[in-house]
Write a protein that holds these residues in place. Structure first.
Motif, PDB file in Angstrom:
ATOM      1  N   MET B  87       6.984  13.968   9.654  1.00  0.00           N
ATOM      2  CA  MET B  87       5.568  14.196   9.400  1.00  0.00           C
ATOM      3  C   MET B  87       5.345  13.940   7.912  1.00  0.00           C
ATOM      4  O   MET B  87       6.228  14.206   7.121  1.00  0.00           O
ATOM      5  CB  MET B  87       5.170  15.636   9.752  1.00  0.00           C
ATOM      6  N   PRO B  88       4.193  13.448   7.477  1.00  0.00           N
ATOM      7  CA  PRO B  88       3.042  13.083   8.280  1.00  0.00           C
ATOM      8  C   PRO B  88       3.289  11.810   9.099  1.00  0.00           C
ATOM      9  O   PRO B  88       4.232  11.078   8.859  1.00  0.00           O
ATOM     10  CB  PRO B  88       1.947  12.861   7.231  1.00  0.00           C
ATOM     11  N   MET B  89       2.400  11.600  10.074  1.00  0.00           N
ATOM     12  CA  MET B  89       2.527  10.440  10.951  1.00  0.00           C
ATOM     13  C   MET B  89       2.102   9.154  10.234  1.00  0.00           C
ATOM     14  O   MET B  89       2.677   8.100  10.441  1.00  0.00           O
ATOM     15  CB  MET B  89       1.644  10.613  12.177  1.00  0.00           C
ATOM     16  N   PHE B  90       1.061   9.280   9.417  1.00  0.00           N
ATOM     17  CA  PHE B  90       0.546   8.119   8.688  1.00  0.00           C
ATOM     18  C   PHE B  90       1.008   8.213   7.241  1.00  0.00           C
ATOM     19  O   PHE B  90       0.852   9.251   6.599  1.00  0.00           O
ATOM     20  CB  PHE B  90      -0.987   8.099   8.731  1.00  0.00           C
ATOM     21  N   ARG B  91       1.556   7.109   6.743  1.00  0.00           N
ATOM     22  CA  ARG B  91       2.018   7.111   5.364  1.00  0.00           C
ATOM     23  C   ARG B  91       1.276   6.025   4.596  1.00  0.00           C
ATOM     24  O   ARG B  91       1.337   4.853   4.954  1.00  0.00           O
ATOM     25  CB  ARG B  91       3.515   6.857   5.329  1.00  0.00           C
ATOM     26  N   CYS B  92       0.562   6.423   3.564  1.00  0.00           N
ATOM     27  CA  CYS B  92      -0.224   5.475   2.756  1.00  0.00           C
ATOM     28  C   CYS B  92       0.690   4.760   1.777  1.00  0.00           C
ATOM     29  O   CYS B  92       1.432   5.397   1.031  1.00  0.00           O
ATOM     30  CB  CYS B  92      -1.311   6.244   1.996  1.00  0.00           C
ATOM     31  N   THR B  93       0.636   3.437   1.784  1.00  0.00           N
ATOM     32  CA  THR B  93       1.450   2.669   0.833  1.00  0.00           C
ATOM     33  C   THR B  93       0.581   2.038  -0.263  1.00  0.00           C
ATOM     34  O   THR B  93       0.992   1.083  -0.900  1.00  0.00           O
ATOM     35  CB  THR B  93       2.271   1.582   1.548  1.00  0.00           C
ATOM     36  N   GLU B  94      -0.613   2.561  -0.424  1.00  0.00           N
ATOM     37  CA  GLU B  94      -1.523   2.103  -1.499  1.00  0.00           C
ATOM     38  C   GLU B  94      -1.804   0.601  -1.418  1.00  0.00           C
ATOM     39  O   GLU B  94      -1.740  -0.113  -2.422  1.00  0.00           O
ATOM     40  CB  GLU B  94      -0.970   2.486  -2.873  1.00  0.00           C
ATOM     41  N   ILE B  95      -2.130   0.158  -0.229  1.00  0.00           N
ATOM     42  CA  ILE B  95      -2.489  -1.240  -0.031  1.00  0.00           C
ATOM     43  C   ILE B  95      -3.671  -1.619  -0.927  1.00  0.00           C
ATOM     44  O   ILE B  95      -3.774  -2.755  -1.396  1.00  0.00           O
ATOM     45  CB  ILE B  95      -2.820  -1.479   1.462  1.00  0.00           C
ATOM     46  N   ARG B  96      -4.553  -0.682  -1.164  1.00  0.00           N
ATOM     47  CA  ARG B  96      -5.753  -0.992  -1.973  1.00  0.00           C
ATOM     48  C   ARG B  96      -5.408  -1.505  -3.362  1.00  0.00           C
ATOM     49  O   ARG B  96      -6.229  -2.147  -3.999  1.00  0.00           O
ATOM     50  CB  ARG B  96      -6.638   0.257  -2.078  1.00  0.00           C
ATOM     51  N   GLN B  97      -4.186  -1.199  -3.841  1.00  0.00           N
ATOM     52  CA  GLN B  97      -3.805  -1.653  -5.181  1.00  0.00           C
ATOM     53  C   GLN B  97      -3.221  -3.065  -5.168  1.00  0.00           C
ATOM     54  O   GLN B  97      -2.968  -3.639  -6.221  1.00  0.00           O
ATOM     55  CB  GLN B  97      -2.773  -0.692  -5.779  1.00  0.00           C
ATOM     56  N   ARG B  98      -2.984  -3.613  -3.974  1.00  0.00           N
ATOM     57  CA  ARG B  98      -2.271  -4.890  -3.881  1.00  0.00           C
ATOM     58  C   ARG B  98      -3.212  -6.084  -3.917  1.00  0.00           C
ATOM     59  O   ARG B  98      -4.408  -5.971  -3.672  1.00  0.00           O
ATOM     60  CB  ARG B  98      -1.464  -4.911  -2.585  1.00  0.00           C
ATOM     61  N   GLY B  99      -2.629  -7.255  -4.173  1.00  0.00           N
ATOM     62  CA  GLY B  99      -3.343  -8.521  -4.034  1.00  0.00           C
ATOM     63  C   GLY B  99      -4.331  -8.796  -5.142  1.00  0.00           C
ATOM     64  O   GLY B  99      -4.510  -7.989  -6.070  1.00  0.00           O
ATOM     65  N   PRO B 100      -4.986  -9.965  -5.059  1.00  0.00           N
ATOM     66  CA  PRO B 100      -5.865 -10.437  -6.135  1.00  0.00           C
ATOM     67  C   PRO B 100      -7.111  -9.570  -6.343  1.00  0.00           C
ATOM     68  O   PRO B 100      -7.725  -9.632  -7.403  1.00  0.00           O
ATOM     69  CB  PRO B 100      -6.260 -11.843  -5.670  1.00  0.00           C
ATOM     70  N   CYS B 101      -7.495  -8.780  -5.347  1.00  0.00           N
ATOM     71  CA  CYS B 101      -8.693  -7.932  -5.482  1.00  0.00           C
ATOM     72  C   CYS B 101      -8.329  -6.449  -5.490  1.00  0.00           C
ATOM     73  O   CYS B 101      -9.165  -5.587  -5.238  1.00  0.00           O
ATOM     74  CB  CYS B 101      -9.682  -8.216  -4.350  1.00  0.00           C
ATOM     75  N   GLY B 102      -7.053  -6.152  -5.755  1.00  0.00           N
ATOM     76  CA  GLY B 102      -6.592  -4.768  -5.726  1.00  0.00           C
ATOM     77  C   GLY B 102      -7.339  -3.890  -6.714  1.00  0.00           C
ATOM     78  O   GLY B 102      -7.758  -4.342  -7.785  1.00  0.00           O
TER      79      GLY B 102
END
Lengths: 167, 167
Positions: B87-102
């Motif tokens: 637990m927890p079931m969902f793990r945030c990997t901070e996708i929002r920080q990735r890529g050209p528009c992060g």
């Protein structure tokens, strides 16, 4: 238990596609680049969303993915179920019927209390995710992004957006 | 996502141990026989419950497992977490920080909206399971069992119950 990691990518992809609904979307290459993830992995999540009817796709050089419904009509629950697939989380195997003190099958007219408790908890989980739409996710993302350079982001999207004809 | 199947065995084992708390319990062999499951598999679940402090054990020929707290003070959530663990079931990997528009990291002062939505759903799930105690589970099991032969069941338990000294 851990949710399939693809759910996170799929949820972000749907959020990013929201502003372009209903006529436009992004290519697989653009979605992969945007999220910093290999295209085949992104493709897997998009195919799952497509199979669940949450996105539509157009083929060819200018092809891409678009939401197939309004952002307010796609829930986080639908995305999670489309990608993770394995629900319910708890599966009752009728242990109460086993062994020397088992309850006779004919007496098991109501669900086992343990299974019923897990089902109620899963219903609460599902309800919470059903109440979050892609439109909500976009709104939150915009609010949280704060003061980043909106112009550069807009330029990037402008160069990538593609028309995705309706079905 | 699927919960570890041992959770079901562990929940039934705690329910079965409830009437014998505080001084008595059942041997591993009796718990395995009762549930129609191999002893090593039953042992694995009981060890997880023991590691979480939900059951106590005594060694030797007459040894066994007993609840370590009152049935009303052990929740289905505690059992699920003890056995499933992940637990927890969902793990945030901070996708929002990735890529050209992060989103720049310094702007990510609040949790990602997607992660926050999953966290809220998991909190609702957890709360529902926290509200179910082993005492509730026993009450439901008794109510659901209906008209089976209570005398035979009582005789079986009488022959198996063992004293488990407190720690």
């Amino acid at each position: 238990m851990r949710m399939n990691e693809g759910v996170e990518w799929a949820a972000h992809a749907c959020t990013v596609l929201a502003p372009f609904w209903p006529r436009h979307g992004l290519s697989l290459a653009a979605l992969a680049e945007l999220h910093g993830v290999p295209a085949p992995y992104m493709a897997k999540q998009m195919q799952r969303l497509s199979a669940a009817g949450l996105v539509r796709t157009s083929r060819g050089r200018t092809g891409g993915y678009a939401l197939s419904r309004a952002p307010s009509e796609i829930s986080l629950w639908q995305i999670a179920r489309a990608v993770d697939g394995v629900m319910p989380m708890f599966r009752c195997t009728e242990i109460r019927q086993r062994g020397p003190c088992g309850t006779p099958r004919e007496n098991c007219t109501r669900p086992c209390g343990i299974a019923a408790s897990f089902a109620a908890a899963e219903a609460a989980y599902r309800k919470a995710l059903e109440e979050v739409s892609v439109a909500d996710m976009l709104e939150q993302a915009m609010a949280n992004a704060g003061s980043r350079d909106a112009t550069a982001v807009a330029e990037w999207f402008k160069s990538k957006v593609t028309e995705v004809p309706g079905e």
